[in-house]
Design a protein around this motif. Structure first.
Motif, PDB file in Angstrom:
ATOM      1  N   LEU A 105       0.855  -1.192   0.000  1.00 21.06           N
ATOM      2  CA  LEU A 105       0.000   0.000   0.000  1.00 21.06           C
ATOM      3  C   LEU A 105       0.884   1.232   0.000  1.00 21.06           C
ATOM      4  CD1 LEU A 105      -2.789   1.443   0.365  1.00 21.06           C
ATOM      5  CD2 LEU A 105      -2.461   1.183   2.845  1.00 21.06           C
ATOM      6  N   ILE A 106       0.562   2.170  -0.892  1.00 18.01           N
ATOM      7  CA  ILE A 106       1.303   3.431  -0.962  1.00 18.01           C
ATOM      8  C   ILE A 106       0.348   4.593  -0.709  1.00 18.01           C
ATOM      9  CG2 ILE A 106       2.656   4.979  -2.431  1.00 18.01           C
ATOM     10  CD1 ILE A 106       3.786   2.557  -3.839  1.00 18.01           C
ATOM     11  N   LEU A 107       0.774   5.509   0.150  1.00 16.41           N
ATOM     12  CA  LEU A 107       0.051   6.753   0.385  1.00 16.41           C
ATOM     13  C   LEU A 107       0.804   7.860  -0.345  1.00 16.41           C
ATOM     14  CD1 LEU A 107      -0.528   6.480   4.259  1.00 16.41           C
ATOM     15  CD2 LEU A 107      -1.734   5.316   2.392  1.00 16.41           C
ATOM     16  N   CYS A 108       0.101   8.597  -1.155  1.00 14.11           N
ATOM     17  CA  CYS A 108       0.677   9.726  -1.895  1.00 14.11           C
ATOM     18  C   CYS A 108      -0.276  10.899  -1.719  1.00 14.11           C
ATOM     19  CB  CYS A 108       0.855   9.349  -3.365  1.00 14.11           C
ATOM     20  SG  CYS A 108       1.647  10.635  -4.367  1.00 14.11           S
ATOM     21  N   HIS A 109      -0.142  11.589  -0.604  1.00 13.53           N
ATOM     22  CA  HIS A 109      -1.092  12.622  -0.201  1.00 13.53           C
ATOM     23  C   HIS A 109      -0.475  14.006  -0.321  1.00 13.53           C
ATOM     24  CE1 HIS A 109      -3.350   9.483   2.516  1.00 13.53           C
ATOM     25  NE2 HIS A 109      -3.464   9.242   1.223  1.00 13.53           N
ATOM     26  N   SER A 110      -1.138  14.886  -1.049  1.00 13.82           N
ATOM     27  CA  SER A 110      -0.700  16.281  -1.222  1.00 13.82           C
ATOM     28  C   SER A 110       0.694  16.355  -1.828  1.00 13.82           C
ATOM     29  CB  SER A 110      -0.756  17.023   0.118  1.00 13.82           C
ATOM     30  OG  SER A 110      -2.055  16.990   0.666  1.00 13.82           O
ATOM     31  N   VAL A 111       0.944  15.503  -2.818  1.00 11.59           N
ATOM     32  CA  VAL A 111       2.241  15.436  -3.482  1.00 11.59           C
ATOM     33  C   VAL A 111       2.135  15.811  -4.959  1.00 11.59           C
ATOM     34  CG1 VAL A 111       4.090  13.876  -4.232  1.00 11.59           C
ATOM     35  CG2 VAL A 111       3.185  13.725  -1.890  1.00 11.59           C
ATOM     36  N   LEU A 112       1.165  15.240  -5.653  1.00 10.12           N
ATOM     37  CA  LEU A 112       1.107  15.379  -7.108  1.00 10.12           C
ATOM     38  C   LEU A 112       0.815  16.807  -7.563  1.00 10.12           C
ATOM     39  CD1 LEU A 112      -0.760  12.096  -8.085  1.00 10.12           C
ATOM     40  CD2 LEU A 112       1.706  12.542  -7.974  1.00 10.12           C
ATOM     41  N   GLU A 113       0.306  17.656  -6.672  1.00  8.32           N
ATOM     42  CA  GLU A 113       0.049  19.041  -7.049  1.00  8.32           C
ATOM     43  C   GLU A 113       1.288  19.928  -6.907  1.00  8.32           C
ATOM     44  OE1 GLU A 113      -2.677  18.422  -3.495  1.00  8.32           O
ATOM     45  OE2 GLU A 113      -1.118  17.204  -4.435  1.00  8.32           O
ATOM     46  N   VAL A 114       2.390  19.395  -6.359  1.00 11.88           N
ATOM     47  CA  VAL A 114       3.566  20.240  -6.125  1.00 11.88           C
ATOM     48  C   VAL A 114       4.823  19.743  -6.839  1.00 11.88           C
ATOM     49  CG1 VAL A 114       2.691  21.060  -3.909  1.00 11.88           C
ATOM     50  CG2 VAL A 114       4.169  19.029  -3.974  1.00 11.88           C
ATOM     51  N   VAL A 115       4.852  18.509  -7.329  1.00  5.78           N
ATOM     52  CA  VAL A 115       6.067  17.977  -7.953  1.00  5.78           C
ATOM     53  C   VAL A 115       6.210  18.477  -9.389  1.00  5.78           C
ATOM     54  CG1 VAL A 115       6.127  15.927  -6.500  1.00  5.78           C
ATOM     55  CG2 VAL A 115       4.866  15.864  -8.674  1.00  5.78           C
ATOM     56  N   ASP A 116       7.443  18.381  -9.902  1.00  2.00           N
ATOM     57  CA  ASP A 116       7.700  18.790 -11.287  1.00  2.00           C
ATOM     58  C   ASP A 116       7.052  17.838 -12.284  1.00  2.00           C
ATOM     59  OD1 ASP A 116       9.251  20.970 -10.510  1.00  2.00           O
ATOM     60  OD2 ASP A 116      11.101  19.797 -10.476  1.00  2.00           O
ATOM     61  N   ASP A 117       7.074  16.542 -11.966  1.00  3.84           N
ATOM     62  CA  ASP A 117       6.661  15.521 -12.929  1.00  3.84           C
ATOM     63  C   ASP A 117       5.690  14.531 -12.276  1.00  3.84           C
ATOM     64  OD1 ASP A 117       6.436  13.705 -14.996  1.00  3.84           O
ATOM     65  OD2 ASP A 117       8.451  12.880 -14.753  1.00  3.84           O
ATOM     66  N   PRO A 118       4.416  14.877 -12.194  1.00  3.46           N
ATOM     67  CA  PRO A 118       3.468  13.968 -11.538  1.00  3.46           C
ATOM     68  C   PRO A 118       3.362  12.612 -12.217  1.00  3.46           C
ATOM     69  CG  PRO A 118       2.307  15.765 -12.637  1.00  3.46           C
ATOM     70  CD  PRO A 118       3.760  16.120 -12.638  1.00  3.46           C
ATOM     71  N   ALA A 119       3.441  12.584 -13.542  1.00  2.00           N
ATOM     72  CA  ALA A 119       3.368  11.303 -14.245  1.00  2.00           C
ATOM     73  C   ALA A 119       4.552  10.417 -13.876  1.00  2.00           C
ATOM     74  CB  ALA A 119       3.316  11.528 -15.750  1.00  2.00           C
ATOM     75  N   GLY A 120       5.721  11.016 -13.714  1.00  4.37           N
ATOM     76  CA  GLY A 120       6.887  10.254 -13.312  1.00  4.37           C
ATOM     77  C   GLY A 120       6.753   9.688 -11.907  1.00  4.37           C
ATOM     78  N   VAL A 121       6.171  10.466 -11.002  1.00  5.46           N
ATOM     79  CA  VAL A 121       5.949   9.986  -9.632  1.00  5.46           C
ATOM     80  C   VAL A 121       4.967   8.821  -9.629  1.00  5.46           C
ATOM     81  CG1 VAL A 121       5.047  10.600  -7.364  1.00  5.46           C
ATOM     82  CG2 VAL A 121       6.516  12.205  -8.590  1.00  5.46           C
ATOM     83  N   VAL A 122       3.887   8.953 -10.387  1.00  8.83           N
ATOM     84  CA  VAL A 122       2.897   7.869 -10.436  1.00  8.83           C
ATOM     85  C   VAL A 122       3.502   6.618 -11.053  1.00  8.83           C
ATOM     86  CG1 VAL A 122       0.686   7.155 -11.417  1.00  8.83           C
ATOM     87  CG2 VAL A 122       0.943   9.446 -10.456  1.00  8.83           C
ATOM     88  N   SER A 123       4.346   6.784 -12.059  1.00  6.30           N
ATOM     89  CA  SER A 123       5.023   5.637 -12.654  1.00  6.30           C
ATOM     90  C   SER A 123       5.920   4.944 -11.641  1.00  6.30           C
ATOM     91  CB  SER A 123       5.845   6.091 -13.865  1.00  6.30           C
ATOM     92  OG  SER A 123       6.557   5.010 -14.424  1.00  6.30           O
ATOM     93  N   ALA A 124       6.661   5.731 -10.840  1.00  6.22           N
ATOM     94  CA  ALA A 124       7.534   5.154  -9.818  1.00  6.22           C
ATOM     95  C   ALA A 124       6.725   4.446  -8.736  1.00  6.22           C
ATOM     96  CB  ALA A 124       8.404   6.251  -9.205  1.00  6.22           C
ATOM     97  N   ILE A 125       5.584   5.033  -8.370  1.00  5.44           N
ATOM     98  CA  ILE A 125       4.710   4.402  -7.387  1.00  5.44           C
ATOM     99  C   ILE A 125       4.198   3.064  -7.902  1.00  5.44           C
ATOM    100  CG2 ILE A 125       2.362   4.595  -6.441  1.00  5.44           C
ATOM    101  CD1 ILE A 125       2.982   7.556  -5.934  1.00  5.44           C
ATOM    102  N   LEU A 187      -4.592  10.218 -14.743  1.00  8.23           N
ATOM    103  CA  LEU A 187      -3.168  10.148 -14.447  1.00  8.23           C
ATOM    104  C   LEU A 187      -2.792   8.776 -13.908  1.00  8.23           C
ATOM    105  CD1 LEU A 187      -0.444  11.636 -14.210  1.00  8.23           C
ATOM    106  CD2 LEU A 187      -1.186  12.413 -11.940  1.00  8.23           C
ATOM    107  N   LEU A 188      -3.614   8.229 -13.037  1.00 14.42           N
ATOM    108  CA  LEU A 188      -3.339   6.913 -12.467  1.00 14.42           C
ATOM    109  C   LEU A 188      -3.520   5.814 -13.512  1.00 14.42           C
ATOM    110  CD1 LEU A 188      -5.009   7.233  -8.946  1.00 14.42           C
ATOM    111  CD2 LEU A 188      -2.678   7.777  -9.646  1.00 14.42           C
ATOM    112  N   ARG A 189      -4.565   5.939 -14.309  1.00 12.33           N
ATOM    113  CA  ARG A 189      -4.802   4.910 -15.337  1.00 12.33           C
ATOM    114  C   ARG A 189      -3.683   4.890 -16.370  1.00 12.33           C
ATOM    115  NH1 ARG A 189     -10.395   7.032 -15.224  1.00 12.33           N
ATOM    116  NH2 ARG A 189     -11.653   5.604 -13.966  1.00 12.33           N
ATOM    117  N   SER A 190      -3.115   6.037 -16.650  1.00 15.29           N
ATOM    118  CA  SER A 190      -2.055   6.095 -17.653  1.00 15.29           C
ATOM    119  C   SER A 190      -0.821   5.311 -17.215  1.00 15.29           C
ATOM    120  CB  SER A 190      -1.668   7.553 -17.929  1.00 15.29           C
ATOM    121  OG  SER A 190      -1.016   8.128 -16.805  1.00 15.29           O
ATOM    122  N   ALA A 191      -0.692   5.063 -15.913  1.00 14.33           N
ATOM    123  CA  ALA A 191       0.430   4.275 -15.397  1.00 14.33           C
ATOM    124  C   ALA A 191       0.068   2.802 -15.253  1.00 14.33           C
ATOM    125  CB  ALA A 191       0.882   4.831 -14.053  1.00 14.33           C
ATOM    126  N   GLY A 192      -1.149   2.438 -15.669  1.00 20.84           N
ATOM    127  CA  GLY A 192      -1.568   1.047 -15.618  1.00 20.84           C
ATOM    128  C   GLY A 192      -2.317   0.660 -14.365  1.00 20.84           C
TER     129      GLY A 192
END
Length: 247
Positions: A105-125, A187-192
């Protein structure tokens, strides 16, 4: 490793009840089994420490050494220091910090609105999750920001939030982007990932005077939970909670 999670008392407020309702179900789904949990940008442990108190092991990745120091103290005070690991880093460096396919289980709270590359973060998650693992994503809502600016007489900022591709009010906006349920889910679906649930968080809690909130907190809690999954109320919440799973 098998264990029997023992939940310590945890206060639930209207501001976080919708998120905890989803997390509690996921944490209790494999009855009696200890989960491996990752909290990206988890700061001082507002979510991580209660998860550890419930009997699970949590790694918190955060860029702030001060926040991680506070997390360590908080975990020690709660008696779960052995279940909480602090790692300095950020969502964009997860690949070098977390073993692929190792997290339940991964929690990613209040992160995707501030990072440079949200798609990259979701891919890493997604890469860090085991097959069948889940991610809890909490993001700032665009509609709430529009309404908030408009009600406060900031009509130009409200109009900018509507038309800006990233949902920003201008160059001084403290957030890089805001979301609606559709854009966050895409965004989440694009990472599978497969989106299972979406809720509004703080649908009305931020709109009420303190006297109302303090006067009948249980009524507010019940109303927040009732509205959290119902459009259009869900969609005007201050934050949007999207829960997805890796197939």
């Amino acid at each position: 490793m098998e264990s029997t999670p023992t939940r310590a008392p945890r206060p639930v407020s209207a501001r976080n009840a919708a998120v905890w309702a989803v997390l509690d179900r996921e944490l209790g789904r494999p009855a009696g089994r200890e989960l491996t949990v990752l909290d990206v940008g988890g700061g001082t442990g507002g979510f991580a420490v209660p998860v550890a108190e419930a009997g699970h092991r949590v790694t918190v990745v955060d860029a702030s050494p001060d926040a991680l120091a506070a997390l360590t103290r908080r975990a020690a005070d709660a008696g779960v220091a052995d279940r909480v690991r602090a790692v300095q880093g950020d969502g964009e460096s997860l690949a070098g910090l977390i073993e692929p396919g190792s997290v339940d289980l991964i929690l990613c709270h209040s992160v995707l609105e501030v990072v440079d590359d949200p798609a990259g973060v979701v891919s890493a998650i997604t890469s860090a999750l085991r097959p069948g693992g889940a991610v809890s994503v909490l993001v700032a809502g665009r509609a709430a920001a529009v309404l908030g600016r408009a009600v406060n007489g900031q009509l130009g900022a409200a109009a900018a939030l509507v038309t800006d591709p990233d949902g920003r009010s201008g160059p001084r906006d403290t957030l890089r982007r805001r979301y609606d349920v559709e854009s966050a889910s895409a965004l989440l679906r694009s990472a599978g990932l497969e989106v299972e649930q979406a809720h509004g968080v703080r649908v009305i809690a931020d709109l009420l005077p303190a006297s109302v909130v303090e006067g009948d907190p249980q009524a507010l809690l019940d109303l927040e939970l009732s509205l959290s999954a119902q459009p259009p109320f869900r969609d005007i919440a201050s934050q949007l909670h999207v829960f997805a799973r890796r197939p």
